[in-house]
Design an enzyme around this catalytic site. Sequence first.
Site, PDB file in Angstrom:
ATOM      1  N   SER A 301       0.877  -1.287  -0.093  1.00  0.00           N
ATOM      2  CA  SER A 301       0.148   0.051   0.023  1.00  0.00           C
ATOM      3  C   SER A 301       0.968   1.418   0.053  1.00  0.00           C
ATOM      4  O   SER A 301       1.341   1.607  -1.012  1.00  0.00           O
ATOM      5  CB  SER A 301      -0.974  -0.005   1.032  1.00  0.00           C
ATOM      6  OG  SER A 301      -2.131   0.814   0.748  1.00  0.00           O
ATOM      7  N   ASP A 312       8.323   5.352 -11.143  1.00  0.00           N
ATOM      8  CA  ASP A 312       7.600   6.310 -12.448  1.00  0.00           C
ATOM      9  C   ASP A 312       8.112   7.580 -12.724  1.00  0.00           C
ATOM     10  O   ASP A 312       8.603   7.753 -13.991  1.00  0.00           O
ATOM     11  CB  ASP A 312       6.238   6.375 -12.464  1.00  0.00           C
ATOM     12  CG  ASP A 312       5.114   5.334 -12.202  1.00  0.00           C
ATOM     13  OD1 ASP A 312       5.900   4.322 -12.640  1.00  0.00           O
ATOM     14  OD2 ASP A 312       4.053   5.335 -12.314  1.00  0.00           O
ATOM     15  N   LYS A 326      -1.387  -4.349  -2.910  1.00  0.00           N
ATOM     16  CA  LYS A 326      -2.603  -3.711  -2.271  1.00  0.00           C
ATOM     17  C   LYS A 326      -2.826  -2.211  -2.527  1.00  0.00           C
ATOM     18  O   LYS A 326      -2.245  -1.454  -1.967  1.00  0.00           O
ATOM     19  CB  LYS A 326      -2.433  -3.807  -0.410  1.00  0.00           C
ATOM     20  CG  LYS A 326      -3.864  -3.906   0.101  1.00  0.00           C
ATOM     21  CD  LYS A 326      -3.877  -2.221   0.543  1.00  0.00           C
ATOM     22  CE  LYS A 326      -5.128  -2.087   1.207  1.00  0.00           C
ATOM     23  NZ  LYS A 326      -5.460  -0.622   1.870  1.00  0.00           N
TER      24      LYS A 326
END
Length: 456
Positions: A301, A312, A326
Site C-alpha cells: 500500500s 515512475d 494492495k
Amino acid sequence: MFEKNRKIIMAGFGLTVAGSLLLGAPSLSAEGSSKSVPESKLEAYIKFTKILNLIQNQYVDEVNTTALIDKALKGLMQNLDAHSAFMTAKDFKDLNIQTKGEFGGLGIVVGMRNGALTVIAPIDGTPAAKAGVKAGDIILKIDDKATLGMSIDEAVNLMRGKPGTPITLTLVRKGSPKPIKVKIVRDIIKIKSVKPKVIKLGKEGEILYLKITSFDAKVVDEVKKAIREHPKAKGYIIDLRNNPGGLLDQAVGLLDLFIKKGTLVSQKGRNPEENQVYKAHTKGTDTRTPIVVLVNGGSASASEIVSGALQDDRRAVVIGEKTFGKGSVQVVVPVGKGQGVKLTVARYYLPSGRTIQNKGVTPDILVFPGKVTREDNDTLSIKEKDLKKHLEAELQKIEKSKTKKQPNKKNTENNATKAGQAASKGVIPQKQIDNDLQLKTAIDVLKALILTSERK
C-alpha cells in the site's frame, strides 16, 4: 445514514478486518426486473428484519439484539473485501492508537490471501520479528485453535492479550517441509517509524540509510530530521521492506520531498467525491541526491505508492522483490458509541496511470534475500621464468610466520568492541551488509549513481 466524518484515510493494512452495513443494492435494469429499485431495497430490508426477529424469538439461546446486529455487520463487510470492516469500540480505539505509533500485540500485520490467514509483514523490533515470523507465513493455528474459517477480527482478538503472556503460532512456510511452531511473548508495541543509520564510504563520504517500518503520523517529520542531521550524505537508501503501509498523507508527504512536479498518486472511486489527485510542490524538494528504494513481498500500500511513484518519476532505483499489491483506499467513519466503519471507497493509481491492486510494484533490479559470498581471489598467477624466485619468497614468508607472535587477544576484543560501538552509534557494520544481499546491492547501485552524478 452514517455521516462521512473521515478522520483517517488509510493506505495500508489495519490489524483487524471485520464488517459493515451496506446501505444499498445493485441497480436493476427495466428488462431484468419489473420491480423498481426502491421496492427491491425495501424487500431486502424486510427480509433482514424477519430473519432477525426469527432468531430473537426462536433461537435455542437468548441473544442480545445489539450483539446480533454487530455480528451481522461484521459478516456483511467481511464479504465485501479483505479491507473493509465494522469496528467495535475496542477495534476503533486500537486503530487510532496504531496510527499514532503505539499499540499492543505481537507486532505482525495480517491479511487474507486465498482464504488463508497470512502474515503481510512482521514489524521490525517487535516480538514477532524477533521470534522469526516472516512475510508470507500462513498462520495455521493460534495456540490450539485452527484459523481455517476464522475471520481476521477473530484471529486478531486471539493474538492480542496482556503484555508478558505467551502465545504459540503454528505457521506454514514456503520451502519448509512441515509446519513451524513459534512461541511469542506479547508486549506493548512501540514503533519507531523511521530508523536512520549511516553507511560509511571511506574517503567517498557516507550514505544515509532510512529504514521506514510503517507510515504512521511521524514519518515525514522524522525523515526531514534525519536528512538535516546528515548534511554530508551523498545518497539515500529508503528501506521499505516489510512495511505494510499506513497513512496516505505521510506517503504523499515523503514523495513530495523528492519529486518536484506532477502527480504523486491519484485515487478513483465510484463517487466523484472520492476522485483525488495529489500533486507535488516545488518548494523544499531535493531532486539531486541519488536514491535507492528497497522493497519485498511485505511492502504494501503506502510503501507501494512511494516506491512506485519514485520509479515512475525515475527519481529512484527500486531493488528487491515484487511488492504485495494492495492498492485500495479505505476511509474510517465514526458511527457512534465509539464504533467505526472502515470502508473501501477507491483505488490508487501511480503517476503513470498503472494500478497497484493485485499487481504490486516490480523492482528495477530483482534481488532475492541472501548473504554476500566472498572468495579468495589471491590466486597464483606468475610466469614460468619467475616461478623459482616466487617459490623461494613464499618459503621465506612461511619461516617468518612461525616466529611471529600470536594475535593479541586484547586487541581483537577492542576491535570487536569498536565495531559494536559503531553499530550502536548508527553506523551499519560491514558484517550486517554482508548478511543482507539486497542491502549490499543497493549500496553498490547507489555508489554508481553517486559517481555518475558527481561526474556530470
